[in-house]
Write an enzyme that holds these catalytic residues in place. Structure first.
Site, mmCIF file in Angstrom:
data_model
loop_
_atom_site.group_PDB
_atom_site.id
_atom_site.type_symbol
_atom_site.label_atom_id
_atom_site.label_comp_id
_atom_site.label_asym_id
_atom_site.label_seq_id
_atom_site.Cartn_x
_atom_site.Cartn_y
_atom_site.Cartn_z
ATOM 1 N N GLY A 37 -53.274 37.792 -1.236
ATOM 2 C CA GLY A 37 -53.858 37.228 -0.022
ATOM 3 C C GLY A 37 -52.887 36.525 0.908
ATOM 4 O O GLY A 37 -53.300 35.700 1.723
ATOM 5 N N HIS A 78 -49.429 47.914 6.279
ATOM 6 C CA HIS A 78 -48.789 48.724 5.243
ATOM 7 C C HIS A 78 -47.296 48.380 5.192
ATOM 8 O O HIS A 78 -46.645 48.288 6.234
ATOM 9 C CB HIS A 78 -48.983 50.210 5.548
ATOM 10 N N GLU A 124 -44.461 41.201 7.777
ATOM 11 C CA GLU A 124 -45.907 41.484 7.786
ATOM 12 C C GLU A 124 -46.674 40.284 8.317
ATOM 13 O O GLU A 124 -47.623 40.417 9.088
ATOM 14 C CB GLU A 124 -46.390 41.808 6.365
#
Ligand code: GRF
Length: 205
Positions: free
Chosen positions: A17, A114, A179
């Site tokens: 998470g 991704h 990310e």
């Protein structure tokens, strides 16, 4: 942020998470244009689910084993997403393929992150795939979700250099840092109405 105007995001996760946490932190920023209205996990032990509870967010544990089939799982998911007026679904390490009806109901409104520069290295262990292939650059991709695996239109990408002494852990760590920047940027662009889909191309206005 004007609460009434804030975009409504549901985050789906299965594990650690950290991308969810990056989105959550970004959603709290004074100039943010979205908030997280629901966190769904298909895994009772997901640390991400515990963080969401600690933050006081609305959470939902949907364990596939509790449903007779995929259809009823997806049906329930759709009901819960609708109940909180979800405008955008963010897949943040969600390890299941979304059902066709969910993808259909939220076409152009589901984003996935991704850890590779798609279309290279889709699927699991993207960072290991990149190392095994010997690429000099990898990175991360935020894309819209279609019915395929990591195949939808690309919204944003960030390149990360692969060093000679990288292993899966070190490369994953550097990609993950990126990310955490890329996903919130994409969500903000979505809710500012800046993303225009033109075939496979996502134009940023
Ligand atoms: C990330 O590497 C993401 O790109 C991939 O799954 C991982 C989830 O990590 N889809 P976290 O749960 O967000 O920390």
């Amino acid at each position: 942020m004007d609460e009434k105007k804030a975009g409504r995001v549901a985050v789906l996760l299965s594990g650690r998470g950290s991308n969810f946490q990056a989105l959550y932190q970004d959603s709290l920023a004074i100039d943010s244009n979205y908030r997280i209205v629901l966190v769904v996990s298909d895994n009772a032990d997901a640390p991400g689910l515990s963080f969401a509870r600690e933050y006081g967010l609305q959470t939902l544990l949907l364990e596939p084993g509790a449903f007779p089939d995929r259809r009823s799982f997806n049906q329930r998911l759709l009901g819960e997403l609708a109940a909180v007026n979800t405008e955008l679904i963010c897949l943040a390490g969600f390890m299941r393929i979304l059902g066709r009806r969910v993808v259909g109901a939220y076409a152009g409104r589901i984003l996935n992150i991704h850890p590779a520069l798609l279309p290279a290295f889709p699927g699991l262990h993207a960072q290991r795939q990149a190392l095994d292939y010997g690429v000099k650059y990898s990175g991360c991709t935020v894309h819209f979700v279609d019915r395929g695996m990591d195949s939808g239109p690309i919204v944003l990408q960030q390149c990360v250099e692969v060093f000679d002494n990288d292993d899966e852990d070190s490369l994953s760590r550097r990609i993950l840092e990126q990310e955490h920047r890329l996903f919130p940027r994409a969500v903000r662009l979505f809710f500012s109405g800046s993303l225009a889909l033109d075939g496979r191309r996502v134009r940023i206005r």
